[in-house]
Design an enzyme around this catalytic site. Structure first.
Site, PDB file in Angstrom:
ATOM      1  CD  GLU A  43      -2.749   1.151   2.540  1.00  0.00           C
ATOM      2  OE1 GLU A  43      -3.796   1.824   2.548  1.00  0.00           O
ATOM      3  OE2 GLU A  43      -2.374   0.468   3.521  1.00  0.00           O
ATOM      4  CE  LYS A 118      -7.721   1.392   3.334  1.00  0.00           C
ATOM      5  NZ  LYS A 118      -6.418   1.726   3.965  1.00  0.00           N
ATOM      6  CB  CYS A 155      -4.751  -1.542   4.099  1.00  0.00           C
ATOM      7  SG  CYS A 155      -3.854  -1.628   5.685  1.00  0.00           S
TER       8      CYS A 155
END
Length: 295
Positions: A43, A118, A155
């Site tokens: 990331e 995300k 994540c």
């Protein structure tokens, strides 16, 4: 392809964005030469993990994510030259005042297949991402690459079974999770083992529940907090889990590594047939899943 090699880049980052990018390029090339078909970064690989603090100056690190962007051009050239699929995690400036934590997927012929923004954004001590990132609005999707159908989550998404499920339901046979997660030094002794175990276990569960491979790519090394507080010790241990939830390849806790792992997509049909979780889903009973809480 039924059998292919995935490449994971687990590395530390410094203050210089250009150096981080050049370092990543070298690792992509190395993995490609060693036989990787799909390579993924961790990331936000171009910088240190700046979300430890809330600081407007870090918005300058963001870049537009389109085919005119030099970063994308470079990655497209790499993908085409080495005939690899690239998954890369970037800080996206969408427009003035709107920024995303975004991953791009580039096919083995250099085609820009698209991006994922995300969806789940944390706001915890040293992980102040809500200050920087607008929640994603592109949904959960599968990218149909030369080497297989892949999904990308990022994540904090990895804690949510809904995200993995919807990505798998869109066709993904491999879910990549570019990640930046680690221990706060003050918590490691008491909670470090449990925290890591939870992180690994939930993702292995996603692999089992969805009959797919899960590839988690984490950064490594200690990064001081810009405000002088305790910082984060990123725990590395990037791994690949198969549809049985077994870890078939895992990196170290404290070293930079290029990890290559062979995966066999042909087993997915058999796994999903023997364990028909998709078949037996009671989709007529899940209406309340969209509620915040069932009072």
């Amino acid at each position: 392809m039924e059998k292919l090699n995935v490449g994971l880049i687990q590395m530390s980052c410094g203050d210089d964005l250009k150096e981080n990018f050049e370092k990543t390029i070298e690792k992509i090339v190395s993995l490609a030469k060693d036989g990787a078909n799909i390579v993924s970064t961790q990331e936000l690989f171009k910088s240190k993990y700046f979300c430890q603090v809330e600081d407007w100056s870090y918005f300058k690190l963001a870049e537009p994510i389109n085919e005119d962007n030099q970063t994308i051009k470079t990655l497209k050239t790499l993908a085409k030259d080495y005939k690899i699929v690239i998954v890369a995690s970037l800080f996206e400036k969408r427009t003035d005042g709107i920024y995303h934590n975004t991953a791009v997927v580039i096919d083995a012929d250099g085609t820009f297949l698209g991006k994922y923004r995300k969806m789940h954004i944390p706001d915890d001590p040293h992980f102040y991402e809500k200050f920087y990132f607008t929640p994603g609005d592109l949904g959960y999707k599968t990218f149909r690459t030369k080497y297989g159908d892949i999904g990308v989550l990022i994540c904090w998404d990895q804690w949510y079974p809904e995200a993995a499920r919807l990505t798998a339901l869109s066709g993904a046979k491999i879910i990549f999770y570019p990640t930046a997660i680690g221990w706060l030094p003050s918590e490691k002794e008491d909670f470090g083992k449990a925290q890591y175990n939870a992180w690994e276990t939930v993702q292995r569960g996603h692999a089992v529940a969805n009959g797919c491979y899960v590839v988690a790519i984490n950064r490594v090394g200690f990064e001081e907090s810009p405000d002088g507080n305790e910082g984060i010790e990123f725990w590395g241990q990037s791994f690949v889990a198969n549809p049985y939830g077994e870890i078939i390849k895992k990196a170290s806790v404290d070293k930079e590594e290029n990890l290559i792992c062979e995966i066999d997509l042909s087993i997915i049909d058999n796994v999903r047939t023997v364990w028909p979780f998709f078949r037996d889903r009671r989709i007529d009973s899940y209406q309340d899943i969209t509620k915040r809480f069932i009072d």
